[in-house]
Design a protein around this motif. Structure first.
Motif, PDB file in Angstrom:
ATOM      1  N   GLU A   1     -13.126  -9.850 -13.353  1.00  0.00           N
ATOM      2  CA  GLU A   1     -14.307  -9.700 -12.498  1.00  0.00           C
ATOM      3  C   GLU A   1     -14.404 -10.806 -11.449  1.00  0.00           C
ATOM      4  O   GLU A   1     -14.602 -10.534 -10.263  1.00  0.00           O
ATOM      5  N   ALA A   2     -14.301 -12.079 -11.885  1.00  0.00           N
ATOM      6  CA  ALA A   2     -14.502 -13.177 -10.943  1.00  0.00           C
ATOM      7  C   ALA A   2     -13.813 -14.437 -11.450  1.00  0.00           C
ATOM      8  O   ALA A   2     -13.678 -14.640 -12.654  1.00  0.00           O
ATOM      9  N   ILE A   3     -13.398 -15.281 -10.511  1.00  0.00           N
ATOM     10  CA  ILE A   3     -12.736 -16.536 -10.878  1.00  0.00           C
ATOM     11  C   ILE A   3     -13.083 -17.612  -9.860  1.00  0.00           C
ATOM     12  O   ILE A   3     -13.305 -17.326  -8.682  1.00  0.00           O
ATOM     13  N   THR A   4     -13.143 -18.857 -10.358  1.00  0.00           N
ATOM     14  CA  THR A   4     -13.407 -20.011  -9.496  1.00  0.00           C
ATOM     15  C   THR A   4     -12.204 -20.949  -9.531  1.00  0.00           C
ATOM     16  O   THR A   4     -11.655 -21.244 -10.599  1.00  0.00           O
ATOM     17  N   TYR A   5     -11.813 -21.420  -8.358  1.00  0.00           N
ATOM     18  CA  TYR A   5     -10.776 -22.442  -8.238  1.00  0.00           C
ATOM     19  C   TYR A   5     -11.433 -23.723  -7.737  1.00  0.00           C
ATOM     20  O   TYR A   5     -12.402 -23.691  -6.982  1.00  0.00           O
ATOM     21  N   ARG A   6     -10.861 -24.854  -8.152  1.00  0.00           N
ATOM     22  CA  ARG A   6     -11.348 -26.136  -7.633  1.00  0.00           C
ATOM     23  C   ARG A   6     -10.192 -27.116  -7.554  1.00  0.00           C
ATOM     24  O   ARG A   6      -9.053 -26.781  -7.874  1.00  0.00           O
ATOM     25  N   ASN A   7     -10.465 -28.334  -7.126  1.00  0.00           N
ATOM     26  CA  ASN A   7      -9.414 -29.320  -6.896  1.00  0.00           C
ATOM     27  C   ASN A   7      -8.558 -29.545  -8.139  1.00  0.00           C
ATOM     28  O   ASN A   7      -9.083 -29.665  -9.250  1.00  0.00           O
ATOM     29  N   ALA A   8      -7.256 -29.634  -7.933  1.00  0.00           N
ATOM     30  CA  ALA A   8      -6.335 -29.957  -9.018  1.00  0.00           C
ATOM     31  C   ALA A   8      -6.481 -31.427  -9.389  1.00  0.00           C
ATOM     32  O   ALA A   8      -6.963 -32.247  -8.600  1.00  0.00           O
ATOM     33  N   ILE A   9      -6.040 -31.773 -10.590  1.00  0.00           N
ATOM     34  CA  ILE A   9      -6.188 -33.141 -11.084  1.00  0.00           C
ATOM     35  C   ILE A   9      -5.022 -34.028 -10.670  1.00  0.00           C
ATOM     36  O   ILE A   9      -5.205 -35.138 -10.192  1.00  0.00           O
ATOM     37  N   GLY A  10      -3.808 -33.551 -10.861  1.00  0.00           N
ATOM     38  CA  GLY A  10      -2.632 -34.385 -10.642  1.00  0.00           C
ATOM     39  C   GLY A  10      -2.267 -34.537  -9.181  1.00  0.00           C
ATOM     40  O   GLY A  10      -2.980 -34.079  -8.277  1.00  0.00           O
ATOM     41  N   PRO A  11      -1.121 -35.174  -8.917  1.00  0.00           N
ATOM     42  CA  PRO A  11      -0.653 -35.322  -7.532  1.00  0.00           C
ATOM     43  C   PRO A  11      -0.232 -33.970  -6.967  1.00  0.00           C
ATOM     44  O   PRO A  11       0.049 -33.032  -7.706  1.00  0.00           O
ATOM     45  N   GLY A  12      -0.192 -33.907  -5.649  1.00  0.00           N
ATOM     46  CA  GLY A  12       0.182 -32.643  -5.031  1.00  0.00           C
ATOM     47  C   GLY A  12      -1.003 -31.999  -4.348  1.00  0.00           C
ATOM     48  O   GLY A  12      -2.074 -32.597  -4.217  1.00  0.00           O
ATOM     49  N   PRO A  13      -0.864 -30.754  -3.907  1.00  0.00           N
ATOM     50  CA  PRO A  13      -1.949 -30.052  -3.208  1.00  0.00           C
ATOM     51  C   PRO A  13      -3.212 -29.966  -4.057  1.00  0.00           C
ATOM     52  O   PRO A  13      -3.143 -29.796  -5.288  1.00  0.00           O
ATOM     53  N   LEU A  14      -4.353 -30.082  -3.415  1.00  0.00           N
ATOM     54  CA  LEU A  14      -5.624 -29.992  -4.138  1.00  0.00           C
ATOM     55  C   LEU A  14      -5.883 -28.579  -4.635  1.00  0.00           C
ATOM     56  O   LEU A  14      -6.486 -28.376  -5.688  1.00  0.00           O
ATOM     57  N   ILE A  15      -5.462 -27.587  -3.852  1.00  0.00           N
ATOM     58  CA  ILE A  15      -5.662 -26.188  -4.214  1.00  0.00           C
ATOM     59  C   ILE A  15      -4.307 -25.498  -4.283  1.00  0.00           C
ATOM     60  O   ILE A  15      -3.479 -25.622  -3.376  1.00  0.00           O
ATOM     61  N   ASP A  16      -4.083 -24.789  -5.360  1.00  0.00           N
ATOM     62  CA  ASP A  16      -2.851 -23.999  -5.507  1.00  0.00           C
ATOM     63  C   ASP A  16      -3.033 -22.709  -4.706  1.00  0.00           C
ATOM     64  O   ASP A  16      -3.679 -21.765  -5.159  1.00  0.00           O
ATOM     65  N   ILE A  17      -2.485 -22.683  -3.508  1.00  0.00           N
ATOM     66  CA  ILE A  17      -2.670 -21.542  -2.613  1.00  0.00           C
ATOM     67  C   ILE A  17      -2.053 -20.275  -3.204  1.00  0.00           C
ATOM     68  O   ILE A  17      -2.588 -19.164  -3.041  1.00  0.00           O
ATOM     69  N   GLY A  18      -0.940 -20.426  -3.913  1.00  0.00           N
ATOM     70  CA  GLY A  18      -0.323 -19.262  -4.555  1.00  0.00           C
ATOM     71  C   GLY A  18      -1.231 -18.655  -5.597  1.00  0.00           C
ATOM     72  O   GLY A  18      -1.366 -17.426  -5.684  1.00  0.00           O
ATOM     73  N   ALA A  19      -1.875 -19.532  -6.395  1.00  0.00           N
ATOM     74  CA  ALA A  19      -2.812 -19.034  -7.403  1.00  0.00           C
ATOM     75  C   ALA A  19      -4.003 -18.368  -6.734  1.00  0.00           C
ATOM     76  O   ALA A  19      -4.516 -17.349  -7.218  1.00  0.00           O
ATOM     77  N   LEU A  20      -4.436 -18.935  -5.599  1.00  0.00           N
ATOM     78  CA  LEU A  20      -5.554 -18.348  -4.859  1.00  0.00           C
ATOM     79  C   LEU A  20      -5.184 -16.960  -4.346  1.00  0.00           C
ATOM     80  O   LEU A  20      -5.985 -16.014  -4.442  1.00  0.00           O
ATOM     81  N   ALA A  21      -3.972 -16.821  -3.835  1.00  0.00           N
ATOM     82  CA  ALA A  21      -3.510 -15.514  -3.352  1.00  0.00           C
ATOM     83  C   ALA A  21      -3.478 -14.508  -4.495  1.00  0.00           C
ATOM     84  O   ALA A  21      -3.884 -13.345  -4.337  1.00  0.00           O
ATOM     85  N   GLU A  22      -2.979 -14.959  -5.632  1.00  0.00           N
ATOM     86  CA  GLU A  22      -2.942 -14.089  -6.807  1.00  0.00           C
ATOM     87  C   GLU A  22      -4.348 -13.659  -7.201  1.00  0.00           C
ATOM     88  O   GLU A  22      -4.604 -12.491  -7.521  1.00  0.00           O
ATOM     89  N   GLY A  23      -5.263 -14.629  -7.146  1.00  0.00           N
ATOM     90  CA  GLY A  23      -6.647 -14.324  -7.489  1.00  0.00           C
ATOM     91  C   GLY A  23      -7.260 -13.293  -6.558  1.00  0.00           C
ATOM     92  O   GLY A  23      -7.993 -12.402  -6.988  1.00  0.00           O
ATOM     93  N   LEU A  24      -6.944 -13.406  -5.275  1.00  0.00           N
ATOM     94  CA  LEU A  24      -7.474 -12.458  -4.306  1.00  0.00           C
ATOM     95  C   LEU A  24      -6.951 -11.043  -4.546  1.00  0.00           C
ATOM     96  O   LEU A  24      -7.627 -10.057  -4.211  1.00  0.00           O
ATOM     97  N   ILE A  25      -5.791 -10.953  -5.154  1.00  0.00           N
ATOM     98  CA  ILE A  25      -5.215  -9.640  -5.459  1.00  0.00           C
ATOM     99  C   ILE A  25      -5.833  -9.036  -6.713  1.00  0.00           C
ATOM    100  O   ILE A  25      -6.169  -7.857  -6.756  1.00  0.00           O
ATOM    101  N   PHE A  26      -6.024  -9.875  -7.714  1.00  0.00           N
ATOM    102  CA  PHE A  26      -6.421  -9.351  -9.021  1.00  0.00           C
ATOM    103  C   PHE A  26      -7.927  -9.378  -9.290  1.00  0.00           C
ATOM    104  O   PHE A  26      -8.426  -8.540 -10.046  1.00  0.00           O
ATOM    105  N   TYR A  27      -8.640 -10.311  -8.704  1.00  0.00           N
ATOM    106  CA  TYR A  27     -10.050 -10.486  -9.062  1.00  0.00           C
ATOM    107  C   TYR A  27     -10.978  -9.854  -8.038  1.00  0.00           C
ATOM    108  O   TYR A  27     -10.734  -9.916  -6.828  1.00  0.00           O
ATOM    109  N   GLY A  28     -12.044  -9.284  -8.535  1.00  0.00           N
ATOM    110  CA  GLY A  28     -13.018  -8.664  -7.652  1.00  0.00           C
ATOM    111  C   GLY A  28     -13.786  -9.684  -6.844  1.00  0.00           C
ATOM    112  O   GLY A  28     -14.249  -9.394  -5.739  1.00  0.00           O
ATOM    113  N   ARG A  29     -13.942 -10.893  -7.399  1.00  0.00           N
ATOM    114  CA  ARG A  29     -14.688 -11.954  -6.702  1.00  0.00           C
ATOM    115  C   ARG A  29     -13.928 -13.259  -6.876  1.00  0.00           C
ATOM    116  O   ARG A  29     -13.598 -13.652  -8.001  1.00  0.00           O
TER     117      ARG A  29
END
Length: 403
Positions: free
Chosen positions: A3-31
């Protein structure tokens, strides 16, 4: 599902947001929701073309909830060298939506008239979100419960430094100080721990300290707060996942232990382990009657709160009832237990084998005045025998029918 998922800043080094995971979320989640601060906004606008990000917001395919404030752990070193910490919320006038939105969008999109219009639209589509409902005082109370915080810290260390060998008598205890501050009593070898940690995470990013551990644990609890506030699932880092699993397990274990204590106590003093619950659920005892019972239960409840977390409730009840009485001075344990069964308790449940089976006597068979004389002063049995049992386990009168 999904139904819905929230992403927020990652903890470790590297990008703050996993853009790939965000793209996946946009495909699978309604919100799909992002809980963001100014760094998150900058990261998104760097990784996603500004006007594409704007179109996602405008079409309702993505929500960005901007943090108006932040949580953290403050630390001070006292003159004696001890460190004290505090859980804090803080904000900055330089990082409000009205400033961050236009600045970050125009920095990414350019200083054109179209970018100015887009920046204005982008800013209006950012939703404010605060931590005002995140109860840090309750979290500090959770920190103060030894098993909960120690299990969480153990899980965290296993995740960030799997090869680190914790001492057998591992200790990480939070001790309350004045003015809402607290200190940590621990035997963690931070030097050895960071040697392992820095093989993966560079020192420039972070070093494990008491405060950093507490910040990570607070962040894991904050994930649950955000999930509830935004009514979504939440994507969590493996570190947070480990801490949350440990924390939830601790809460569940504590609840299970409490329920078992109540069942054993009710089984001993009433007609069965679920006597109270069953009586109310069945309607045999109206809920209003329970409410009337609460005033007389105050002393009993206060006594319960004073018991150690790992106390055996049944045994504590026995010990409190005979404390400072002539019963406690009797030479043999069996004799003391035998007297105790005379005021309504069964020895079997207290671990004395089969001694109590033949001698157990209902308290109704004894004059309550005599029971008071046996033990003296207020004792927990007075509430149990007079009020609790009267309501939930009334004695049936013999020969009360028509003859």
């Amino acid at each position: 599902m999904f139904e819905a998922i929230t992403y927020r800043n990652a903890i470790g080094p590297g990008p703050l947001i996993d853009i790939g995971a965000l793209a996946e979320g946009l495909i699978f989640y309604g919100r799909v929701v992002i809980a963001a601060n100014s760094a998150t906004i900058e990261e998104l606008l760097t990784r996603i073309p500004p006007f594409i990000l704007l179109s996602l917001l405008r079409d309702g395919r993505l929500e960005i909830h901007y943090m108006e404030d932040h949580t953290g752990v403050s630390s001070d070193t006292l003159s004696n060298g001890r460190s004290v910490h505090g859980l804090i919320r803080f904000s900055s006038p330089a990082h409000i939506i009205e400033k961050v939105g236009p600045q970050k969008f125009r920095a990414a999109a350019g200083n054109t008239s179209q970018a100015k219009i887009g920046a204005s639209q982008f800013t209006r589509l950012l939703n404010p979100l605060s931590h005002s409902g995140f109860d840090q005082e309750s979290l500090l109370q959770t920190f103060s419960e030894g098993d909960t915080i120690q299990d969480a810290v153990k899980a965290l260390i296993r995740e960030v430094a799997p090869t680190f060998e914790s001492p057998n008598d591992f200790r990480f205890k939070v001790e309350r100080e004045r003015n809402g501050q607290f200190s940590v009593d621990t035997n963690i070898d931070f030097s050895s721990l960071n040697k392992i940690y820095h093989r993966v995470v560079p020192p420039e990013h972070s070093t494990i300290t008491e405060a950093y551990i507490l910040a990570l644990v607070q962040g894991a609890y904050l994930a649950s707060f955000l999930a509830a506030s935004l009514n979504t699932e939440i994507a969590v880092h493996p570190i947070e996942k480990a801490v949350q699993a440990s924390a939830i397990d601790s809460v569940v274990r504590k609840y299970t232990q409490s329920q078992l204590q109540i069942e054993r106590f009710a089984d001993l003093t009433l007609s069965g382990g679920h006597a109270i619950r069953e009586a109310v659920n069945s309607g045999a005892v109206p809920f209003a009657s329970v409410v009337k019972l609460l005033d007389s239960a105050d002393k009993f409840r206060h006594w319960l709160h004073q018991q150690p977390a790992d106390a055996n409730l049944v045994r504590a009840y026995y010990q409190e009832t005979i404390k400072d009485s002539w019963i406690a001075k009797l030479p043999g344990k069996s004799m003391r237990w035998g007297i105790f069964t005379g005021i309504g308790l069964g020895i079997d449940a207290l671990g004395a084998g089969g001694l109590g089976t033949a001698t157990g006597v209902a308290v109704s068979a004894i004059d309550s005045f005599l029971a008071d004389k046996l033990v003296g002063g207020w004792k927990p049995h007075q509430f149990v025998e007079r009020d609790l049992k009267t309501l939930f386990n009334p004695v049936e009168k013999v020969g009360s029918g028509k003859g």
